[in-house]
Design a protein around this motif. Structure first.
Motif, mmCIF file in Angstrom:
data_model
loop_
_atom_site.group_PDB
_atom_site.id
_atom_site.type_symbol
_atom_site.label_atom_id
_atom_site.label_comp_id
_atom_site.label_asym_id
_atom_site.label_seq_id
_atom_site.Cartn_x
_atom_site.Cartn_y
_atom_site.Cartn_z
ATOM 1 N N UNK A 27 0.852 -1.190 0.000
ATOM 2 C CA UNK A 27 0.000 0.000 0.000
ATOM 3 C C UNK A 27 0.894 1.248 0.000
ATOM 4 N N UNK A 28 0.614 2.208 -0.879
ATOM 5 C CA UNK A 28 1.425 3.433 -0.932
ATOM 6 C C UNK A 28 1.473 4.154 0.412
ATOM 7 N N UNK A 44 0.172 0.060 11.598
ATOM 8 C CA UNK A 44 0.813 0.500 10.361
ATOM 9 C C UNK A 44 1.308 1.927 10.547
ATOM 10 N N UNK A 45 2.570 2.164 10.200
ATOM 11 C CA UNK A 45 3.158 3.498 10.218
ATOM 12 C C UNK A 45 3.465 3.921 8.793
ATOM 13 N N UNK A 46 3.316 5.214 8.521
ATOM 14 C CA UNK A 46 3.636 5.724 7.194
ATOM 15 C C UNK A 46 3.124 7.136 7.017
ATOM 16 N N UNK A 47 3.097 7.573 5.770
ATOM 17 C CA UNK A 47 2.609 8.912 5.443
ATOM 18 C C UNK A 47 1.420 8.805 4.499
ATOM 19 N N UNK A 48 0.455 9.682 4.687
ATOM 20 C CA UNK A 48 -0.759 9.708 3.854
ATOM 21 C C UNK A 48 -1.399 8.324 3.731
ATOM 22 N N UNK A 49 -1.579 7.652 4.860
ATOM 23 C CA UNK A 49 -2.150 6.304 4.856
ATOM 24 C C UNK A 49 -3.627 6.344 4.502
ATOM 25 N N UNK A 54 -5.751 0.125 3.232
ATOM 26 C CA UNK A 54 -5.197 -0.736 4.278
ATOM 27 C C UNK A 54 -6.177 -1.844 4.654
ATOM 28 N N UNK A 55 -7.443 -1.487 4.810
ATOM 29 C CA UNK A 55 -8.470 -2.493 5.104
ATOM 30 C C UNK A 55 -8.568 -3.510 3.967
ATOM 31 N N UNK A 56 -8.520 -3.028 2.721
ATOM 32 C CA UNK A 56 -8.596 -3.921 1.564
ATOM 33 C C UNK A 56 -7.406 -4.877 1.533
ATOM 34 N N UNK A 57 -6.230 -4.411 1.928
ATOM 35 C CA UNK A 57 -5.043 -5.263 1.959
ATOM 36 C C UNK A 57 -5.200 -6.382 2.982
ATOM 37 N N UNK A 58 -5.781 -6.067 4.139
ATOM 38 C CA UNK A 58 -6.013 -7.085 5.163
ATOM 39 C C UNK A 58 -7.005 -8.123 4.653
ATOM 40 N N UNK A 59 -8.066 -7.671 4.006
ATOM 41 C CA UNK A 59 -9.065 -8.579 3.431
ATOM 42 C C UNK A 59 -8.433 -9.419 2.325
ATOM 43 N N UNK A 60 -7.604 -8.813 1.494
ATOM 44 C CA UNK A 60 -6.920 -9.527 0.414
ATOM 45 C C UNK A 60 -6.033 -10.648 0.977
ATOM 46 N N UNK A 61 -5.466 -10.413 2.156
ATOM 47 C CA UNK A 61 -4.633 -11.434 2.808
ATOM 48 C C UNK A 61 -5.482 -12.563 3.392
#
Length: 71
Positions: A27-28, A44-49, A54-61
């Motif tokens: 995720x960018x 999750x740490x980062x910029x412009x999250x 992020x939710x879609x990535x968890x579901x994709x996993x």
């Protein structure tokens, strides 16, 4: 730097954690992912999250987001 915290259901092992880390890392803006299987949490740490991505990535996993909390 932003931080997002998710409670995730269905994790039971390090393979689960690795799957989630791999998906979220794509995720960018993500700079760090911490998965705690015992607590059922993902931080999750980062910029412009983007919460939706992020939710879609968890579901994709293969897991479900039970709750989201700003940390």
């Amino acid at each position: 730097m932003a931080r997002k915290h998710y409670l995730v259901t269905g994790m039971s092992c390090e393979h689960c954690a690795a799957s989630i880390r791999e998906e979220i890392s794509e995720v960018p803006g993500v700079s760090e992912v911490d998965v705690n299987v015992a607590a059922g949490s993902v931080t999750v740490d980062g910029t412009d999250l983007d919460d939706t991505l992020l939710r879609a990535a968890i579901v994709e996993a293969g897991y479900e987001v039970a709750a989201t909390a700003a940390v």
